[in-house]
Design a protein around this motif. Structure first.
Motif: not given
Length: 336
Positions: A163, A165-167, A169, A198, A201
């Motif tokens: 959550a 780095t967004g990897d 997701i 995440a 947003g």
């Protein structure tokens, strides 16, 4: 205003609603009150009849004394757990999810036994099940860690997700796209609320760090949260003890499909899968090292838990069998 179609509303399954009734989806339940998402906005409604949970579709009306729940619509899927040690058919954790994601955190060390138990509940719900290795940014090699977890639970695909780095997701975002609902289930501190934030947003759920290797309870209620431009995600409180409900048998079979296949190869249809069973394919796989003893024991425990909920007599037989197995193993060790 809420776009109910985006949340998965496809109309009534049995015709039109009575005049004055309108559809809505339960977002949150707080004891005797619930929050209902409707086309005209949110409503707070006092509960007086059938129990509801986050994700339920209902019909409501507004009368002289305010809004009222009239009917709970049939559930397509239901994530159900039993309270350990209690004789109950189960408690519904989330309803009408298209996908149930079992969330296991990088820290502390992922627990294969807990993962198998939660995965059995996920499969039993009737929804698609997947596994998320959360907080992957805390691991030096999250892909290798995921592969190690996959090796301990054959047939499992583990998705590393962060959550921060967004990897990864995107894997979850696909499961709560327009018209779809994703439910997250896992232990306290696994990172479920951070994943919700995440996906949405922005911060909508409280989060907290793990202390002393143990997860902290941050989410104390179940909540369905609409995802901007998409469907919805359901956050659930951390589960420290997960009991198998009466309906969990099919989920256990799905989570242990490799052992179910072996059991189908046994010489006798009523094989008890122990050292005395002649022609037992499961025991043979254990002896060859093709089946891990830990996984076999976990399978037996979950089958016992389901038996407790299904048939008290079967439960007593299962308990007696566990003690018999222990005696056999002690005697076996004593020979060497």
């Amino acid at each position: 205003m809420t776009d109910l179609a985006a949340l998965g509303w496809a109309g009534l399954p049995d015709g039109e609603a009575p005049r004055g009734w309108f559809p809505g989806r339960i977002s949150r339940v707080d004891r005797r009150w619930c929050t209902l998402l409707t086309a005209d906005g949110e409503l707070r409604i006092r509960l007086t009849g059938e129990p509801v949970c986050s994700g339920d579709w209902v019909l409501a009306s507004i009368g002289a004394y305010g809004p009222r729940l009239e009917r709970v619509l049939p559930r397509r899927t239901a994530l159900v757990r039993a309270d350990p040690g209690q004789d109950t058919v189960g408690q519904i954790v989330a309803a009408n999810a298209d996908t149930v994601a079992v969330v296991e955190s990088v820290e502390p060390t992922p627990n294969a036994g807990r993962l198998e138990r939660l995965l059995a509940l996920a499969w039993a719900s009737g929804a698609k099940a997947l596994v998320v290795l959360a907080k992957s940014d805390l691991a030096s090699e999250p892909v290798l860690l995921a592969a190690h977890l996959e090796a301990s639970v054959p047939g499992l695909a583990v998705h590393p997700v962060s959550a921060v780095t967004g990897d990864g997701i995107g894997v979850l975002a696909e499961e709560c796209a327009w018209g779809r609902t994703l439910a997250l289930v896992g232990a306290s501190g696994a990172g479920k609320s951070s994943l919700v934030n995440a996906l949405v947003g922005r911060p909508v759920m409280n989060t907290a760090e793990i202390r002393g290797g143990r997860g902290r309870h941050t989410t104390t209620f179940r909540a369905l949260v609409p995802v901007p431009g998409g469907g919805a995600v359901i956050d659930t409180p951390g589960l420290r003890a997960v009991g198998m409900a009466e309906s969990s048998g099919a989920g256990v079979d799905a989570a242990f499909a490799d052992i179910v296949v072996l059991a189908s190869l046994c010489r006798h249809g009523d094989c008890r899968h122990d050292e005395r069973a002649e022609g037992c394919a499961v025991v043979a796989a254990l002896e060859r090292g093709e089946l891990a003893r830990r996984r076999f024991d976990a399978w037996r425990r979950l089958r016992h838990d389901v038996a407790v909920q299904t048939d008290p007599r079967a439960a007593r037989r299962a308990v007696a069998e566990v003690f018999r197995q222990r005696r056999v193993r002690r005697q076996h060790r004593g020979k060497y």
